[in-house]
Design a protein around this motif. Structure first.
Motif, PDB file in Angstrom:
ATOM      1  N   VAL A   8       0.865  -1.176   0.000  1.00  0.00           N
ATOM      2  CA  VAL A   8       0.000   0.000   0.000  1.00  0.00           C
ATOM      3  C   VAL A   8       0.903   1.229   0.000  1.00  0.00           C
ATOM      4  N   ASN A   9       0.382   2.338  -0.518  1.00  0.00           N
ATOM      5  CA  ASN A   9       1.143   3.593  -0.462  1.00  0.00           C
ATOM      6  C   ASN A   9       0.186   4.765  -0.307  1.00  0.00           C
ATOM      7  N   ARG A  18      -1.858   3.197   6.692  1.00  0.00           N
ATOM      8  CA  ARG A  18      -0.419   2.960   6.498  1.00  0.00           C
ATOM      9  C   ARG A  18       0.281   2.739   7.841  1.00  0.00           C
ATOM     10  N   GLU A  19      -0.190   3.442   8.876  1.00  0.00           N
ATOM     11  CA  GLU A  19       0.391   3.262  10.208  1.00  0.00           C
ATOM     12  C   GLU A  19       0.140   1.848  10.730  1.00  0.00           C
ATOM     13  N   LYS A  20      -1.009   1.282  10.395  1.00  0.00           N
ATOM     14  CA  LYS A  20      -1.370  -0.047  10.901  1.00  0.00           C
ATOM     15  C   LYS A  20      -0.495  -1.149  10.320  1.00  0.00           C
ATOM     16  N   ILE A  21       0.035  -0.933   9.114  1.00  0.00           N
ATOM     17  CA  ILE A  21       0.831  -2.005   8.503  1.00  0.00           C
ATOM     18  C   ILE A  21       2.289  -1.594   8.327  1.00  0.00           C
ATOM     19  N   ALA A  22       2.745  -0.654   9.133  1.00  0.00           N
ATOM     20  CA  ALA A  22       4.155  -0.260   9.089  1.00  0.00           C
ATOM     21  C   ALA A  22       4.998  -1.268   9.877  1.00  0.00           C
ATOM     22  N   PHE A  23       6.220  -1.492   9.409  1.00  0.00           N
ATOM     23  CA  PHE A  23       7.156  -2.399  10.081  1.00  0.00           C
ATOM     24  C   PHE A  23       8.385  -1.616  10.528  1.00  0.00           C
ATOM     25  N   ASN A  24       8.873  -1.905  11.732  1.00  0.00           N
ATOM     26  CA  ASN A  24      10.159  -1.335  12.128  1.00  0.00           C
ATOM     27  C   ASN A  24      11.235  -2.423  12.058  1.00  0.00           C
ATOM     28  N   THR A  25      12.476  -2.027  12.204  1.00  0.00           N
ATOM     29  CA  THR A  25      13.600  -2.947  12.011  1.00  0.00           C
ATOM     30  C   THR A  25      13.541  -4.146  12.948  1.00  0.00           C
ATOM     31  N   GLU A  26      13.300  -3.898  14.236  1.00  0.00           N
ATOM     32  CA  GLU A  26      13.324  -4.971  15.218  1.00  0.00           C
ATOM     33  C   GLU A  26      12.241  -6.015  14.925  1.00  0.00           C
ATOM     34  N   ARG A  27      11.050  -5.531  14.594  1.00  0.00           N
ATOM     35  CA  ARG A  27       9.947  -6.470  14.330  1.00  0.00           C
ATOM     36  C   ARG A  27      10.189  -7.264  13.057  1.00  0.00           C
ATOM     37  N   LEU A  28      10.768  -6.603  12.066  1.00  0.00           N
ATOM     38  CA  LEU A  28      11.049  -7.309  10.814  1.00  0.00           C
ATOM     39  C   LEU A  28      12.059  -8.433  11.023  1.00  0.00           C
ATOM     40  N   VAL A  47       9.875  -3.036   2.315  1.00  0.00           N
ATOM     41  CA  VAL A  47      10.175  -1.604   2.321  1.00  0.00           C
ATOM     42  C   VAL A  47       9.052  -0.904   3.090  1.00  0.00           C
ATOM     43  N   SER A  48       9.389  -0.285   4.213  1.00  0.00           N
ATOM     44  CA  SER A  48       8.374   0.360   5.039  1.00  0.00           C
ATOM     45  C   SER A  48       8.815   1.777   5.370  1.00  0.00           C
ATOM     46  N   THR A  49       8.086   2.763   4.821  1.00  0.00           N
ATOM     47  CA  THR A  49       8.358   4.176   5.084  1.00  0.00           C
ATOM     48  C   THR A  49       7.048   4.835   5.500  1.00  0.00           C
ATOM     49  N   CYS A  50       7.093   6.153   5.712  1.00  0.00           N
ATOM     50  CA  CYS A  50       5.869   6.843   6.116  1.00  0.00           C
ATOM     51  C   CYS A  50       4.831   6.859   4.995  1.00  0.00           C
ATOM     52  N   ARG A  52       4.696   4.363   2.391  1.00  0.00           N
ATOM     53  CA  ARG A  52       4.420   3.073   1.758  1.00  0.00           C
ATOM     54  C   ARG A  52       4.915   1.925   2.627  1.00  0.00           C
ATOM     55  N   THR A  53       4.248   0.784   2.490  1.00  0.00           N
ATOM     56  CA  THR A  53       4.764  -0.494   2.963  1.00  0.00           C
ATOM     57  C   THR A  53       4.596  -1.465   1.817  1.00  0.00           C
ATOM     58  N   GLU A  54       5.702  -2.028   1.355  1.00  0.00           N
ATOM     59  CA  GLU A  54       5.672  -2.917   0.203  1.00  0.00           C
ATOM     60  C   GLU A  54       6.524  -4.150   0.473  1.00  0.00           C
ATOM     61  N   VAL A  55       6.065  -5.274  -0.039  1.00  0.00           N
ATOM     62  CA  VAL A  55       6.830  -6.512   0.031  1.00  0.00           C
ATOM     63  C   VAL A  55       7.196  -6.915  -1.389  1.00  0.00           C
ATOM     64  N   TYR A  56       8.469  -7.161  -1.599  1.00  0.00           N
ATOM     65  CA  TYR A  56       8.970  -7.678  -2.872  1.00  0.00           C
ATOM     66  C   TYR A  56       9.462  -9.092  -2.611  1.00  0.00           C
ATOM     67  N   ALA A  57       8.908 -10.062  -3.336  1.00  0.00           N
ATOM     68  CA  ALA A  57       9.219 -11.455  -3.009  1.00  0.00           C
ATOM     69  C   ALA A  57       9.299 -12.322  -4.256  1.00  0.00           C
ATOM     70  N   LEU A  58      10.111 -13.358  -4.161  1.00  0.00           N
ATOM     71  CA  LEU A  58      10.078 -14.450  -5.129  1.00  0.00           C
ATOM     72  C   LEU A  58       9.284 -15.571  -4.471  1.00  0.00           C
ATOM     73  N   THR A  59       8.116 -15.849  -5.008  1.00  0.00           N
ATOM     74  CA  THR A  59       7.212 -16.791  -4.352  1.00  0.00           C
ATOM     75  C   THR A  59       6.314 -17.470  -5.372  1.00  0.00           C
TER      76      THR A  59
END
Length: 431
Positions: A8-9, A18-28, A47-50, A52-59
């Protein structure tokens, strides 16, 4: 595995979401440790900033990534679906390149996002969460971002107040590294101004704020990049002559920098130029100081006009950048196909070598038993030829049955090209 970009962005979700799905370093780091045993979640970058929160994955299972984001943040997956976007393969790669290039940012062309993505990649690597293939995708995106930055003007024009003030200082003064800057009020606007000027490499920063603790907090933030000194607010006039650049944004109802004080400062400076920037409404600086020689006074309206013009130029440059990203995405697809073809060729060469060794060993054994050498060589050549032609013959049959005749024609042209090269090599051998 397919390449997925999901998130999301600022275009698709409110600040609250966006605040609800933000990640910080420790939690990640904790979450990455938990996902190592799940092959659909153990090869991804978050990638989690003010904005956007985005996941880039090979899956192989994009839904697993979606549910992981929802579960990790205690959000109903159906609620998340109303805000999330997702791209796969080429579209995902194009999106990553656009984000890294600042083309998808709230502030068009801003460079900070590239550093944030690099940090996100580094964090995922510390958890062994990045395969060589995923790393290659990101490295190509960084290459694309560099191309956009160097070959287009999308990041060349100031479109924030802080950056605009810094660029203005660079235009007025020829030696930025020798400047002393006074920051009057350590609010949000002036904090950005101070950070931009510190990054430009000014010599010294004077921070003047009514609350000394707030000034000292900003000073601590800047101290690793510039020599900083905190001065009391009642000492503003006394230190004004030390400043080449003054940026003021107090929010006061009354002016804080007066004509007489600037005039006196100029005299002490022996009339060396001063740049005064008034970002406050109501204004902090007496407009009459503009009448003084060697003084450059800019107000918030002046800067906003510059920013509006620059934003227009960035938008025009962004069109060129979008074309470049599209070209680079196409080139990436070609490169991937070439690499894949190279791997398949190597597999076929390995297969051919195995067949050669097997037939040679068989022939040598037969020679030791007294078999006729000429007959044995004839049989060897026939067996080897049949084995080597089995796979190409199968490809021809499948291509002939396919609905797309272009594939069959391509195979036929390839064979004819090989035959032509063979004839040319044979001709050159005997000349």
């Amino acid at each position: 595995m397919g390449f997925l970009a999901l998130g999301v962005n600022h275009h698709t979700a409110s600040v609250e979401m966006r605040e609800k799905i933000a990640f910080n370093t420790e939690r990640l780091l904790t979450l990455f440790e938990q996902t190592k045993q799940n092959q659909n979640l153990n090869n991804m970058v978050v990638v989690s900033t003010c904005n956007r929160t985005e996941v880039y994955a090979l899956t192989e299972q994009p839904d697993d990534v979606l549910h992981w984001i929802a579960q990790s943040n205690g959000i109903d997956v159906n609620t998340l679906l109303r805000h999330v976007y997702h791209y796969e393969n080429v579209q995902a790669m194009t999106h990553l390149m656009r984000v890294a290039s600042g083309l998808d940012s709230l502030m068009l062309g801003e460079p900070q996002i590239l550093g944030q993505i690099k940090s996100a990649l580094a964090l995922a690597k510390t958890s062994d969460n990045v395969s060589p293939q995923l790393n290659r995708l990101f490295e190509y995106a960084f290459y694309a971002a560099k191309k956009v930055r160097t070959e287009t003007a999308v990041g060349e024009h100031a479109i924030s107040m802080g950056y605009a003030v810094a660029q203005l200082a660079a235009q007025v003064f020829s030696h930025v590294s020798q400047l002393t800057v006074m920051i009057v009020a350590a609010g949000e606007m002036n904090t950005l101004v101070a950070k931009h000027l510190a990054e430009m490499g000014v010599a010294k920063m004077l921070i003047c704020n009514r609350t000394r603790a707030k000034a000292e907090h900003l000073a601590q933030e800047l101290s690793t990049r510039v020599d900083v000194e905190v001065i009391d607010f009642d000492q503003l006039d006394a230190n004004l002559a030390r400043a080449d650049v003054v940026s003021s944004c107090t929010g006061s109802l009354h002016q804080v920098i007066h004509y007489a004080a600037v005039k006196q400062a100029l005299k002490q400076r022996k009339y060396q130029p001063m740049l005064l920037v008034d970002l406050a409404v109501p204004r902090d600086i007496d407009s009459k100081v503009e009448q003084l020689d060697s003084v450059y006074l800019y107000g918030i309206d002046d800067l906003q006009a510059v920013i509006d013009e620059n934003l227009s130029q960035r938008r025009q440059a962004a069109l060129d950048a979008e074309v470049l990203v599209s070209q680079l995405a196409s080139q990436f697809v070609i490169n991937e196909k070439v690499q894949q073809a190279g791997e398949e060729i190597q597999h076929y060469r390995d297969y051919a070598e195995q067949q050669r060794i097997r037939e040679l060993e068989f022939a040598l054994q037969q020679l030791k038993k007294g078999a006729d050498a000429e007959q044995l060589l004839t049989q060897l050549s026939h067996r080897l030829s049949n084995k080597m032609l089995h796979i190409p013959s199968k490809l021809f049959r499948e291509a002939a049955k396919a609905e797309d005749p272009a594939h069959y024609e391509w195979l036929k042209d390839t064979v004819q090209s090989v035959e032509a090269h063979s004839r040319e090599a044979k001709k050159n051998k005997y000349e």
